[in-house]
Design a protein around this motif. Structure first.
Motif, PDB file in Angstrom:
ATOM      1  N   GLU A   1       3.041  24.516  13.988  1.00  0.00           N
ATOM      2  CA  GLU A   1       2.064  25.546  13.618  1.00  0.00           C
ATOM      3  C   GLU A   1       1.663  25.462  12.151  1.00  0.00           C
ATOM      4  O   GLU A   1       0.718  26.132  11.721  1.00  0.00           O
ATOM      5  N   SER A   2       2.354  24.662  11.354  1.00  0.00           N
ATOM      6  CA  SER A   2       2.042  24.528   9.921  1.00  0.00           C
ATOM      7  C   SER A   2       1.257  23.246   9.652  1.00  0.00           C
ATOM      8  O   SER A   2       1.524  22.208  10.260  1.00  0.00           O
ATOM      9  N   ARG A   3       0.306  23.340   8.740  1.00  0.00           N
ATOM     10  CA  ARG A   3      -0.425  22.142   8.311  1.00  0.00           C
ATOM     11  C   ARG A   3       0.449  21.360   7.337  1.00  0.00           C
ATOM     12  O   ARG A   3       0.951  21.906   6.360  1.00  0.00           O
ATOM     13  N   ILE A   4       0.633  20.084   7.609  1.00  0.00           N
ATOM     14  CA  ILE A   4       1.518  19.252   6.808  1.00  0.00           C
ATOM     15  C   ILE A   4       0.712  18.221   6.042  1.00  0.00           C
ATOM     16  O   ILE A   4      -0.155  17.545   6.602  1.00  0.00           O
ATOM     17  N   VAL A   5       0.998  18.129   4.758  1.00  0.00           N
ATOM     18  CA  VAL A   5       0.378  17.133   3.890  1.00  0.00           C
ATOM     19  C   VAL A   5       1.484  16.244   3.336  1.00  0.00           C
ATOM     20  O   VAL A   5       2.477  16.746   2.802  1.00  0.00           O
ATOM     21  N   VAL A   6       1.330  14.943   3.460  1.00  0.00           N
ATOM     22  CA  VAL A   6       2.309  13.992   2.915  1.00  0.00           C
ATOM     23  C   VAL A   6       1.940  13.685   1.473  1.00  0.00           C
ATOM     24  O   VAL A   6       0.803  13.297   1.176  1.00  0.00           O
ATOM     25  N   GLY A   7       2.909  13.856   0.568  1.00  0.00           N
ATOM     26  CA  GLY A   7       2.695  13.530  -0.838  1.00  0.00           C
ATOM     27  C   GLY A   7       3.633  12.408  -1.257  1.00  0.00           C
ATOM     28  O   GLY A   7       4.852  12.508  -1.072  1.00  0.00           O
ATOM     29  N   HIS A   8       3.091  11.334  -1.799  1.00  0.00           N
ATOM     30  CA  HIS A   8       3.905  10.198  -2.248  1.00  0.00           C
ATOM     31  C   HIS A   8       3.699  10.005  -3.742  1.00  0.00           C
ATOM     32  O   HIS A   8       2.565   9.984  -4.226  1.00  0.00           O
ATOM     33  N   VAL A   9       4.798   9.861  -4.482  1.00  0.00           N
ATOM     34  CA  VAL A   9       4.747   9.618  -5.923  1.00  0.00           C
ATOM     35  C   VAL A   9       5.174   8.177  -6.180  1.00  0.00           C
ATOM     36  O   VAL A   9       6.300   7.791  -5.856  1.00  0.00           O
ATOM     37  N   ASN A  10       4.263   7.411  -6.744  1.00  0.00           N
ATOM     38  CA  ASN A  10       4.519   6.001  -7.044  1.00  0.00           C
ATOM     39  C   ASN A  10       4.859   5.879  -8.523  1.00  0.00           C
ATOM     40  O   ASN A  10       3.999   5.993  -9.381  1.00  0.00           O
ATOM     41  N   HIS A  11       6.151   5.639  -8.813  1.00  0.00           N
ATOM     42  CA  HIS A  11       6.578   5.488 -10.203  1.00  0.00           C
ATOM     43  C   HIS A  11       6.248   4.110 -10.766  1.00  0.00           C
ATOM     44  O   HIS A  11       6.304   3.911 -11.988  1.00  0.00           O
ATOM     45  N   GLY A  12       5.934   3.169  -9.893  1.00  0.00           N
ATOM     46  CA  GLY A  12       5.589   1.835 -10.346  1.00  0.00           C
ATOM     47  C   GLY A  12       6.723   1.086 -11.017  1.00  0.00           C
ATOM     48  O   GLY A  12       6.488   0.124 -11.749  1.00  0.00           O
ATOM     49  N   LEU A  13       7.968   1.499 -10.755  1.00  0.00           N
ATOM     50  CA  LEU A  13       9.112   0.898 -11.447  1.00  0.00           C
ATOM     51  C   LEU A  13       9.518  -0.436 -10.841  1.00  0.00           C
ATOM     52  O   LEU A  13      10.231  -1.207 -11.479  1.00  0.00           O
ATOM     53  N   ARG A  14       9.078  -0.693  -9.595  1.00  0.00           N
ATOM     54  CA  ARG A  14       9.490  -1.928  -8.925  1.00  0.00           C
ATOM     55  C   ARG A  14       8.298  -2.817  -8.605  1.00  0.00           C
ATOM     56  O   ARG A  14       8.334  -3.635  -7.683  1.00  0.00           O
ATOM     57  N   ASP A  15       7.208  -2.626  -9.370  1.00  0.00           N
ATOM     58  CA  ASP A  15       6.018  -3.492  -9.261  1.00  0.00           C
ATOM     59  C   ASP A  15       5.516  -3.566  -7.822  1.00  0.00           C
ATOM     60  O   ASP A  15       5.149  -2.566  -7.241  1.00  0.00           O
ATOM     61  N   VAL A  16       5.559  -4.767  -7.242  1.00  0.00           N
ATOM     62  CA  VAL A  16       4.989  -4.982  -5.911  1.00  0.00           C
ATOM     63  C   VAL A  16       5.688  -4.128  -4.859  1.00  0.00           C
ATOM     64  O   VAL A  16       5.041  -3.567  -3.970  1.00  0.00           O
ATOM     65  N   GLU A  17       7.022  -3.999  -4.966  1.00  0.00           N
ATOM     66  CA  GLU A  17       7.758  -3.210  -3.974  1.00  0.00           C
ATOM     67  C   GLU A  17       7.330  -1.747  -3.994  1.00  0.00           C
ATOM     68  O   GLU A  17       7.262  -1.099  -2.951  1.00  0.00           O
TER      69      GLU A  17
END
Length: 369
Positions: free
Chosen positions: A92-108
């Protein structure tokens, strides 16, 4: 058979590109969206993770209509997301996925971001990503601060009331032990709360705080759902990783096989005691705070006469936190010097550009603008 078990020990497996699987031949592959939306993973011996999340959600004062879920791609956050979108989760809840990219592992790091975006699309939920630059401040504390700031920004932008993150019981154990090693008070021993204020009027929710990491992984395996593995989680240059991979195994093997349960018990007892102290501190502050602005707090010293020093110290710590003044440089000696001004002395200079001055029956605590 899958069962939620908060006291279980980690399972073993082999690493694949996307996660862990039990054999060399076939990695665990992402399930189809239709399967995820009907994932009970249940049997007669226990309840699925989605039911646990649903019950936890029902315990909130009012069920939020929108929530941002922090998803790194690791097992914990993937499990939280899949449990929330399940038919017996919180549909019943609207879900939003939030991803934080720290960029600490380059390509990974970029591959993690792409994987999370693909997962969100397969689950038919909204997705957003923010990339943060830590610069030269590559530390656990800096990464945590930037991560929560980015999650809060995404939550506000998407009209969400709060942010759900996937800290587990194992994370709680590591947090309490970490605080204990540094020399902590009651608040540190209490560890993380399953809900707390974040910023901008948001709440931070931790629905999996009573669930073990092993149970989380079994839930994903029961669904055939893969996840990402961050290789830096095994690098022991970080204090938390050393606690997880070196200290805790030694404590379990040589001192107390139930050390995790003991630390969880310490956390719960400390949390109960902290609730009593917090209420007393709140009532004390109501009687003695004369003025409060972003850069200034004025206290009525006559109202504090006869109040035990530990209670005064707890109150000024709470006021300091509510002012959002920097705490990093504040040691126990600083807190005690500040609380002792209630009885003696005239002035104390504190870290973060804060000065405390006693003037007659008023204590003035002020931070440079």
């Amino acid at each position: 058979m899958f069962k939620i078990d908060c006291c279980s020990h980690p399972t073993t497996g082999r690493r694949s590109v996307n996660g862990w699987h039990g054999s060399r031949e076939t990695p665990v592959k992402p399930a189809k969206a239709e399967k995820r939306l009907n994932m009970t993973g249940n049997n007669s011996s226990g309840s699925p993770l989605s039911v646990h999340v649903s019950c936890w959600w029902a315990g909130l004062d009012s069920a939020p209509t929108s929530v941002l879920v922090g998803v790194s791609g690791g097992a914990d956050s993937v499990a939280l997301l899949t449990a929330m979108v399940a038919a017996d989760g919180i549909p019943e809840s609207r879900i939003v996925v939030g991803h934080v990219n720290h960029g600490l592992r380059d390509v990974e790091s970029d591959e993690d971001a792409q994987w999370v975006a693909s997962l969100a699309r397969s689950l038919r939920v909204q997705h957003e990503e923010i990339r943060v630059d830590l610069g030269d401040q590559v530390s656990e504390e800096a990464a945590r601060r930037e991560r929560y700031g980015a999650l809060a920004e995404m939550a506000v932008r998407n009209g969400c009331r709060g942010v759900a993150v996937a800290h587990t019981r194992d994370d709680q154990v590591e947090t309490v032990l970490h605080h204990l090693l540094r020399g902590t008070g009651l608040k540190g021993l209490a560890g993380m709360s399953d809900r707390q204020p974040l910023q901008d009027g948001l709440e931070l929710w931790r629905p999996l705080l009573d669930i073990s990491r092993a149970a989380v992984e079994r839930w994903l395996q029961s669904l055939g759902q893969s996840w990402r593995e961050d290789a830096t989680n095994r690098q022991t240059r970080w204090t938390r990783n050393r606690i997880r991979h070196e200290l805790l195994p030694v404590l379990e093997r040589d001192y107390n096989p139930q050390v995790k349960e003991a630390l969880v018990r310490v956390s719960r007892l400390s949390s109960e005691a902290l609730g009593i102290v917090d209420e007393a501190v709140r009532q004390l502050a109501q009687t003695c705070v004369l003025q409060k602005s972003p850069s200034l707090v004025r206290l009525d010293l006559e109202r504090l006469a006869g109040v035990p020093e530990p209670m005064v110290r707890a109150m000024v710590m709470e006021l300091w936190c509510s002012q959002e003044w920097p705490r990093q440089g504040m040691s126990f000696a600083h807190w005690r010097a500040l609380s002792n001004l209630v009885r003696e002395g005239t002035a104390v200079d504190l870290p973060g550009g804060v000065r405390a001055r006693r003037n007659g029956s008023v204590l003035r605590i002020e931070r440079d603008p």
